[in-house]
Design a protein around this motif. Structure first.
Motif, short mmCIF file in Angstrom:
data_model
loop_
_atom_site.label_atom_id
_atom_site.label_comp_id
_atom_site.label_asym_id
_atom_site.label_seq_id
_atom_site.Cartn_x
_atom_site.Cartn_y
_atom_site.Cartn_z
N VAL A 59 0.49 -1.23 -0.51
CA VAL A 59 -0.02 -0.33 0.44
C VAL A 59 0.78 1.26 -0.43
O VAL A 59 2.16 1.88 0.65
CB VAL A 59 -0.81 -0.35 1.68
CG1 VAL A 59 -1.43 0.84 1.05
CG2 VAL A 59 -1.58 -1.22 1.31
N VAL A 60 0.96 2.20 -0.93
CA VAL A 60 1.05 3.11 -0.68
C VAL A 60 0.25 4.45 -0.71
O VAL A 60 -1.12 4.26 -1.08
CB VAL A 60 2.24 3.97 -2.18
CG1 VAL A 60 2.03 5.07 -2.56
CG2 VAL A 60 2.50 3.15 -3.01
N ALA A 61 -0.07 4.85 0.72
CA ALA A 61 -0.70 5.89 1.02
C ALA A 61 -0.32 7.62 0.98
O ALA A 61 0.37 8.09 1.20
CB ALA A 61 -0.86 6.20 2.45
N ASP A 69 -3.09 10.15 -9.16
CA ASP A 69 -2.09 10.50 -10.74
C ASP A 69 -1.36 9.92 -10.72
O ASP A 69 -0.81 9.37 -11.31
CB ASP A 69 -1.52 11.83 -9.62
CG ASP A 69 -2.41 12.77 -9.95
OD1 ASP A 69 -3.92 13.24 -10.73
OD2 ASP A 69 -2.16 14.51 -8.88
N LEU A 70 -0.61 9.22 -9.43
CA LEU A 70 0.39 8.12 -9.18
C LEU A 70 -0.09 6.74 -10.59
O LEU A 70 0.72 6.15 -11.27
CB LEU A 70 0.67 7.43 -8.16
CG LEU A 70 1.35 6.65 -7.65
CD1 LEU A 70 2.58 7.19 -7.26
CD2 LEU A 70 1.38 5.76 -6.50
N ARG A 73 -0.32 7.03 -14.10
CA ARG A 73 1.18 7.22 -14.51
C ARG A 73 1.30 5.71 -14.66
O ARG A 73 2.71 4.96 -14.87
CB ARG A 73 2.76 7.84 -13.49
CG ARG A 73 1.79 9.19 -13.81
CD ARG A 73 3.52 10.09 -12.91
NE ARG A 73 3.89 9.67 -13.13
CZ ARG A 73 5.43 10.68 -14.19
NH1 ARG A 73 4.65 11.38 -15.06
NH2 ARG A 73 7.08 10.25 -14.83
N GLY A 74 0.73 4.91 -14.13
CA GLY A 74 1.29 3.67 -14.31
C GLY A 74 1.95 3.01 -13.04
O GLY A 74 2.51 1.79 -13.07
N ASP A 75 2.19 3.38 -12.21
CA ASP A 75 3.27 2.97 -10.58
C ASP A 75 1.84 2.28 -9.81
O ASP A 75 2.31 2.06 -8.63
CB ASP A 75 3.20 4.43 -10.08
CG ASP A 75 4.41 4.90 -11.27
OD1 ASP A 75 5.27 4.17 -11.81
OD2 ASP A 75 4.37 6.10 -10.96
N HIS A 234 -1.12 0.30 -20.08
CA HIS A 234 -0.08 0.53 -19.02
C HIS A 234 -0.23 -1.58 -18.94
O HIS A 234 -0.32 -1.24 -17.78
CB HIS A 234 0.14 0.67 -17.23
CG HIS A 234 0.24 1.91 -17.50
ND1 HIS A 234 0.95 3.66 -17.69
CD2 HIS A 234 -1.16 3.19 -17.36
CE1 HIS A 234 0.93 4.72 -17.48
NE2 HIS A 234 -0.14 4.31 -17.19
N HIS A 236 2.13 -3.39 -18.18
CA HIS A 236 2.79 -4.00 -17.14
C HIS A 236 1.62 -3.99 -15.79
O HIS A 236 2.19 -4.75 -14.58
CB HIS A 236 4.11 -3.78 -16.22
CG HIS A 236 4.13 -1.44 -16.08
ND1 HIS A 236 3.72 -0.78 -16.86
CD2 HIS A 236 3.44 -1.80 -14.82
CE1 HIS A 236 3.59 0.25 -16.32
NE2 HIS A 236 2.75 -0.45 -15.11
N TYR C 82 11.80 10.26 -8.85
CA TYR C 82 9.96 9.09 -8.91
C TYR C 82 9.91 9.68 -10.23
O TYR C 82 9.84 8.33 -10.85
CB TYR C 82 8.93 10.07 -8.25
CG TYR C 82 7.20 9.79 -8.37
CD1 TYR C 82 7.34 8.19 -8.27
CD2 TYR C 82 6.68 10.56 -9.10
CE1 TYR C 82 6.11 8.16 -8.93
CE2 TYR C 82 5.76 10.56 -9.47
CZ TYR C 82 5.61 9.41 -9.04
OH TYR C 82 3.95 8.41 -10.03
N GLY C 179 7.50 5.14 -1.03
CA GLY C 179 6.05 4.91 -0.60
C GLY C 179 5.51 4.61 0.85
O GLY C 179 4.79 4.33 0.86
#
Lengths: 274, 228, 234
Positions: A59-61, A69-70, A73-75, A234, A236, C82, C179
């Motif tokens: 999890v990226v919070a 937005d993240l 960008r396909g992240d 994306h 991947h 990033y 992250g």
């Protein structure tokens, strides 16, 4: 020269180790919001999914805006956020496959227990109007997060034009550009009003003199949705594993896990997947 | 037959003229550069050795000769005596297998064979200067420049350094040195080059220089030095 | 005051309990920042030596540039890395974003200028002392730079430590490229930021105290090593 070679070797080993471990481990990346992370929901939810599926969830919070937005960008493989309008737009732009609603919690107006603005009650719009009229200090996230966009929506509905309420954004309105927790810290130290999500509030320790001022208004309903990032945009994106996570979280098992998460006996999130 | 020729050599730094109009042919085996402080002796030595580039004029070697230099204050790397000497050898392309033997020989000749594994910077000033001489000697230079090699040393170390310089010269290496010590110049040199104010005053065989210098400047200098 | 005392007590308890989670976070912090420091030394030290002994057009501009880059805000570095590592970025295909490797890269970018600039200062002093001797022996500038790097190895530990200190203490860059993923990229500083966000100030401060202690231990070790080396090598 031997020292240099040693350093380089050490470095390659250090760099290779984590990625080597990752290669063996199945995982997906979920971009989500600070409110879900900081309320502790993920800590409760993810072990159950990981156990059932063997897929680790990273999890990226971030704020909802940043999280989307993240993902643009396909992240990330999945987004799990709370701003239905922005989510619909994300899907309409074909960055996401499909939006599914998962659960809701509610926003609350937090403020000084002494309530100098006399904002207490069950009507968020009236409460905010009183804060604006008395020019009691108010802390805003100001970070394009789901909570921030909801706050701006309430001000608009309340008929308070922030730009001209008292000149240009009176000094009572503090735009902090920070996450839910930091904004609560700021509000606690200023003894200010702030719109917060209940989950973060319940898990928040540094409350100072603050308490809940307005809660229970239908308008404070805060809907969370989950979206698989479009693998057509994306390539991947781990579509299969990401979909497994989504399927699980809207399944009875996932929904029950959400309902079971409590702090101090209080339920934070209410599952409402269809 | 000369082995080094300086023509119209001069050096200016900013507005300051340090050396000017030096015309000189070096043919002797052992040369001392003398002159008062600020005469330009050390600068001339560095121009000859190629550490400085002249502003005017040329330094020409009819036959290129291998060179080495020893400075007033020995400059040792933070390593053993052996490593310091071997470092110089490696820079001159001596194969790794031959370095140790050459280093040991050079140390033996300066009388310090037992210091081979000691840390160079932990030695006394006199010992360090002898290691510096060994480092230079190991290179088997055809010309050895020495800049005030004993100026920072006690009398006993000075004598030892003088003895070593004599031995190096006896081996056929040409010596060019600056010194403040007239007795040392007398003992070591065959020929004296006398500078004053950045100009060449005279170039004279050593006995003649001390008996009867050809310039009054040199005469006064000798009087002052011996008098004081 | 009582809050600070309470935090220190909590820090002691956490360490005494040998908390596995805490150990994992401290270990990752060290692994990331030490790797970045090693990488930055490999890149920055030769670069600093080159700036000290080299003579080439633009050298002075480069010196000024590196001195300026020492003040690079970590968030800017994080954002830059990033954008490079993001799937939509030029290095996106390697999938490094949100991994410890990404954090190592970001911290390397952050501290290489620091290590290069400090190395340049150290080697310039050395060059002043050794220049004539090395040139007399026939060392090229490149070779002299290498020799002086080795010769100044103990003074240069200071440059390495300065870089490490900055790397291990920064939060802005690792937060963005790592992250702050639990169990994967969560390090001491991002944990402190998270606990602060949760309003758990005593825990955040306790973690801060542990971070300071870790840095102190490493600095003490380096100090003792250097003292010993100076006694031995002079």
């Amino acid at each position: 020269m031997t020292a240099l070679r040693f350093l380089l070797t050490a470095l390659v080993v250090a760099m290779a180790q984590p990625s080597g471990a990752q290669a063996q481990q199945r995982f997906i990346t979920v971009a989500s919001t600070t409110s879900t992370e900081q309320s502790g929901l993920f800590g409760h939810l993810l072990p159950a999914f990981e156990k059932a599926s063997g897929i680790r969830v990273r999890v990226v919070a971030l704020g909802t805006g940043q999280a989307l937005d993240l993902a643009r960008r396909g992240d990330a493989d999945v987004v799990f956020v709370h701003d239905p309008a922005a989510e619909e737009k994300f899907v309409a732009e074909a960055f996401g496959v499909k939006r599914q609603q998962v659960m809701y919690n509610d926003f609350i107006l937090v403020g000084p227990k002494a309530d100098p603005a006399k904002a207490a009650g069950q009507d968020i719009l009236e409460g905010l109007r009183r804060v604006a009229t008395t020019q009691a200090p108010f802390v805003s996230r100001g970070d394009k997060s789901g909570t921030h966009t909801a706050e701006l929506r309430y001000w608009k509905a309340a008929g308070v034009d922030l730009a001209t309420a008292s000149g240009i954004r009176g000094p009572w309105y503090r735009d902090t550009g920070s996450g839910m927790g930091p904004a609560l810290n700021t509000a606690a130290s200023m003894n200010a009003y702030i719109l917060a999500d209940r989950g973060t509030w319940l898990n928040f320790r540094n409350r100072g003199e603050l308490g809940i001022v307005v809660a229970g208004d239908q308008a404070l309903f805060n809907q969370y949705g989950v979206i698989l990032v479009n693998p057509a945009k994306h390539a991947h994106v781990k579509a299969a594993d990401g979909q497994k996570f989504i399927d699980w979280i809207v399944s009875p098992a996932g929904q029950q896990a959400i309902a079971a998460y409590r702090i101090g006996g209080e339920q934070l999130f209410f599952p409402n997947a269809r | 037959m000369h082995w080094l020729e300086l023509q119209g050599l001069g050096l200016t730094e900013g507005a300051t003229r340090i050396l000017a109009d030096i015309d000189l042919k070096l043919g002797a085996g052992r040369t001392a550069l003398l002159g008062p402080n600020g005469a330009g002796k050390s600068t001339l030595l560095r121009l000859m050795h190629g550490l400085l580039r002249p502003s005017t004029g040329t330094v020409s070697w009819p036959n290129p000769l291998s060179q080495a230099m020893v400075f007033q204050r020995p400059v040792m790397l933070r390593a053993t005596v052996l490593a310091n000497i071997e470092y110089g050898l490696s820079l001159r392309g001596v194969p790794a297998g031959a370095r140790r033997r050459k280093a040991d020989e050079a140390l033996a000749r300066v009388g310090l064979p037992e210091l081979v594994h000691r840390q160079a910077r932990k030695l006394s000033g006199g010992e360090q200067q002898r290691v510096a001489l060994a480092r230079a000697w190991a290179l088997e230079p055809e010309v050895l420049f020495l800049d005030e090699p004993t100026a920072s040393l006690d009398p006993a170390s000075s004598r030892e350094v003088e003895r070593i310089i004599g031995e190096i010269a006896a081996g056929g290496t040409k010596i060019v040195m600056t010194t403040h010590n007239l007795g040392q110049a007398h003992r070591i040199a065959e020929e004296v080059i006398y500078l004053e104010g950045g100009r060449l005053m005279e170039q004279t065989p050593v006995e003649e220089f001390f008996r009867q210098p050809s310039t009054s400047a040199a005469r006064l200098f000798i009087q002052d030095e011996l008098g004081s | 005051m009582s809050e600070i005392a309470q935090s220190l007590a909590l820090a002691g308890e956490l360490v005494a309990a040998g908390d596995a989670k805490l150990a994992e976070i401290v270990w990752l912090s060290l692994k990331v920042s030490l790797s970045a420091t090693a990488l930055s030394c490999v890149l920055g030290m030769p670069l600093g030596a080159l700036l000290a002994v080299g003579r080439f057009p633009g050298r002075h501009s480069l010196i000024v540039l590196f001195n300026g880059l020492m003040g690079l805000p970590p968030v800017v570095v994080g954002l830059l890395v990033y954008l490079l590592l993001s799937r939509a970025g030029p290095l996106g295909q390697f999938g490094l974003l949100f991994t410890p490797a990404a954090m190592i890269i970001a911290q390397t970018v952050l501290i290489t200028p620091i290590i290069a600039a400090l190395t340049r200062q150290v080697i310039e002093d050395e060059w002043r002392e050794y220049r004539e001797q090395l040139r007399s022996l026939g060392a090229s500038r490149m070779r002299a730079g290498r020799t002086l790097l080795w010769n100044a190895r103990f003074s240069l530990t200071t440059a390495g430590l300065a870089g490490f200190g900055r790397a291990v203490a920064e939060v802005g860059a690792v937060m963005i490229v790592g992250g702050n993923i639990d169990g994967v990229t969560r390090v001491m500083t991002t944990t402190i930021a998270l606990e602060t966000s949760k309003g758990d100030l005593p825990l955040a401060l306790a973690l801060g105290a542990i971070l300071v202690a870790v840095v102190l231990v490493i600095n003490t070790g380096a100090f003792i090593l250097r003292q010993w080396a100076e006694r031995r090598w002079g």
